[in-house]
Design a protein around this motif. Structure first.
Motif, PDB file in Angstrom:
ATOM      1  N   ILE A  59       3.674  -1.966  -0.289  1.00 46.02           N
ATOM      2  CA  ILE A  59       4.613  -0.917  -0.283  1.00 46.02           C
ATOM      3  C   ILE A  59       4.740  -0.522  -1.764  1.00 46.02           C
ATOM      4  O   ILE A  59       5.343  -1.542  -2.428  1.00 46.02           O
ATOM      5  CB  ILE A  59       5.863  -1.178   0.618  1.00 46.02           C
ATOM      6  N   ASP A  60       4.792   0.539  -2.098  1.00 46.95           N
ATOM      7  CA  ASP A  60       5.137   0.997  -3.624  1.00 46.95           C
ATOM      8  C   ASP A  60       6.665   0.786  -4.024  1.00 46.95           C
ATOM      9  O   ASP A  60       7.498   1.017  -3.346  1.00 46.95           O
ATOM     10  CB  ASP A  60       4.552   2.377  -3.686  1.00 46.95           C
ATOM     11  N   GLN A  61       6.604   0.294  -5.265  1.00 46.23           N
ATOM     12  CA  GLN A  61       8.102  -0.101  -5.781  1.00 46.23           C
ATOM     13  C   GLN A  61       8.885   0.983  -5.705  1.00 46.23           C
ATOM     14  O   GLN A  61      10.242   0.683  -5.660  1.00 46.23           O
ATOM     15  CB  GLN A  61       7.995  -0.777  -7.197  1.00 46.23           C
ATOM     16  N   MET A  73      -4.251  -2.103   0.217  1.00 45.05           N
ATOM     17  CA  MET A  73      -3.849  -0.610  -0.291  1.00 45.05           C
ATOM     18  C   MET A  73      -2.720  -0.886  -1.299  1.00 45.05           C
ATOM     19  O   MET A  73      -1.614  -1.076  -0.639  1.00 45.05           O
ATOM     20  CB  MET A  73      -3.801   0.210   0.920  1.00 45.05           C
ATOM     21  N   ASP A  74      -2.913  -0.462  -2.574  1.00 44.69           N
ATOM     22  CA  ASP A  74      -2.083  -0.498  -3.464  1.00 44.69           C
ATOM     23  C   ASP A  74      -0.885   0.798  -3.422  1.00 44.69           C
ATOM     24  O   ASP A  74      -1.654   1.882  -3.113  1.00 44.69           O
ATOM     25  CB  ASP A  74      -2.683  -0.726  -4.871  1.00 44.69           C
ATOM     26  N   ASP A  75       0.169   0.683  -3.994  1.00 52.47           N
ATOM     27  CA  ASP A  75       1.108   1.968  -4.187  1.00 52.47           C
ATOM     28  C   ASP A  75       1.154   2.682  -2.855  1.00 52.47           C
ATOM     29  O   ASP A  75       1.226   3.927  -2.959  1.00 52.47           O
ATOM     30  CB  ASP A  75       0.582   2.711  -5.145  1.00 52.47           C
ATOM     31  N   PHE A  76       1.272   1.881  -1.724  1.00 53.55           N
ATOM     32  CA  PHE A  76       1.328   2.717  -0.653  1.00 53.55           C
ATOM     33  C   PHE A  76       2.543   3.640  -0.259  1.00 53.55           C
ATOM     34  O   PHE A  76       3.633   3.322  -0.886  1.00 53.55           O
ATOM     35  CB  PHE A  76       1.451   1.969   0.796  1.00 53.55           C
ATOM     36  N   ALA A 112       5.733  -6.014  -0.152  1.00 55.33           N
ATOM     37  CA  ALA A 112       6.634  -5.224  -0.996  1.00 55.33           C
ATOM     38  C   ALA A 112       6.505  -5.535  -2.402  1.00 55.33           C
ATOM     39  O   ALA A 112       6.526  -6.562  -2.975  1.00 55.33           O
ATOM     40  CB  ALA A 112       8.244  -5.441  -0.584  1.00 55.33           C
ATOM     41  N   GLU A 113       6.374  -4.427  -3.257  1.00 53.69           N
ATOM     42  CA  GLU A 113       6.215  -4.668  -4.775  1.00 53.69           C
ATOM     43  C   GLU A 113       7.758  -4.124  -5.374  1.00 53.69           C
ATOM     44  O   GLU A 113       8.200  -3.416  -4.662  1.00 53.69           O
ATOM     45  CB  GLU A 113       4.948  -3.895  -5.655  1.00 53.69           C
ATOM     46  N   GLY A 114       7.743  -4.665  -6.541  1.00 49.89           N
ATOM     47  CA  GLY A 114       8.926  -4.303  -7.396  1.00 49.89           C
ATOM     48  C   GLY A 114      10.285  -4.612  -6.685  1.00 49.89           C
ATOM     49  O   GLY A 114      11.401  -4.270  -6.769  1.00 49.89           O
TER      50      GLY A 114
HETATM   51 MG    MG Z   1       1.191  -1.004  -6.962  1.00 51.75          MG
END
Ligand code: MG
Ligand code: C2E
Ligand code: MG
Ligand code: MG
Length: 283
Positions: A202-204, A179-182, A236-238
């Motif tokens: 987890i969204d940035q 699940m992207d951009d959670f 975790a992204e970003g």
């Molecule tokens: Mg994303």
């Protein structure tokens, strides 16, 4: 004068809107035939295991370089492609490229690196999508259980009855569903309950301020705990600083992706990173 100011504001507003519309039309126009002209390519951004620093896989990210427009960001062109339907051949292109690259690296490095591909709502309207993906994987020689599909809430919201079946089929085939951009959507929690996700990204926007915003850190920690209790792994992204990475490690986050480790890279550069630097080490 207020009246004049109001009129000026209005004039400014409409010209801004016109600019948006003509930019959009220009994008549509230039995108037409762009795939055949080889203007698109795929870049790869590594993901690491937070504890070991080891590269565990990559996310495939689409890039567009047009002679008239220069580099156009996916944030701008993906919605247009989604609107015109060009996302279908583009999605096909990314999947094929990513699988071919993944298979080549798999054969060369003998490591089970994951390869993540983003899917758009429009692609899920194709009832043949799942069979198609399976056929593509089989042809590529890339290990099926190493393919990861990143899905945003937009896909689930498009609400077609077969999305649940589709995701179940993908899961049964061993394909990883993320699940992207959670956290950015409206109903992330209910989607987590109803769909078979393996990974929570987890969204940035939540990661950005964790080192100085206590509320953001609390939210990230809660997401990590909840995901783990549901049997999902967390990325975790970003991630841009060592402080963020350290904090994420302390709070048991499994993986990380971000400029700190590397920006999305050209295929050859990503390959070189695999050759030279198997793990990310804090300097
Ligand atoms: Mg994303
Ligand atoms: P996404 O799937 O959430 O991808 C992560 C985005 O965050 C990428 O932007 C990546 O370059 C950027 N990013 C990674 N690390 C950092 C960091 O440390 N700091 C900051 N500020 N940004 C970071 P990109 O490549 O511009 O893509 C934007 C969005 O466009 C993607 O968000 C995805 O939703 C969409 N997209 C990109 N490629 C594709 C594709 O092949 N298919 C589809 N359907 N969508 C795509
Ligand atoms: Mg993504
Ligand atoms: Mg995003």
């Amino acid at each position: 004068h207020a009246k004049e100011a109001g009129r000026n504001t209005f004039a400014f507003f409409t010209s801004a809107m016109n600019r948006d519309v003509s930019r959009r039309l220009l994008l549509e126009e230039q995108m037409h035939g762009a795939l055949a002209r080889d203007e698109f390519r795929v870049c790869y951004q590594p993901k690491i295991d937070v504890k070991s620093g080891e590269i565990t896989g990559f996310e495939a990210l689409l890039r567009w370089r047009n002679p008239t427009l220069g580099d156009v960001s996916p944030g701008e062109f993906i919605p247009v492609a989604e609107h015109t339907g060009l996302i279908l051949p583009l999605g096909e292109f990314v999947l094929q490229e990513a699988l071919a690259t993944g298979a080549a690296w798999y054969n060369e490095f003998h490591r089970e690196l994951s390869m993540a591909v983003n899917l758009s709502p429009r692609q899920f309207r194709d009832p043949n999508l799942i069979n198609h993906i399976k056929q593509r994987i089989a042809k590529s020689g890339f290990p099926q259980h190493c393919l990861e599909l990143e899905i945003t809430e937009g896909v689930l919201m498009s609400g077609h009855g077969f999305i649940e079946t589709a995701l179940d089929e993908l899961t049964d085939a061993g394909i990883i569903i993320a699940m992207d951009d959670f956290g950015t959507g409206y109903s992330s929690l209910s989607y987590l309950r109803n769909y078979p996700f393996d990974v929570l990204k987890i969204d940035q926007s939540f990661v950005r301020d964790i080192t100085h915003d206590h509320a953001d850190l609390e939210l990230v920690c809660a997401a990590i705990t909840m995901a783990h209790n549901l049997g999902l792994s967390v990325i975790a992204e970003g991630v841009e600083t060592t402080e963020q990475l350290d904090l994420l490690a302390t709070h048991d986050c499994d993986s990380a992706q971000g400029y700190l480790i590397s920006r999305p890279m050209e295929q050859e550069d990503a390959k070189q990173m695999l050759e030279e630097r198997q793990t990310y080490t804090l300097s």
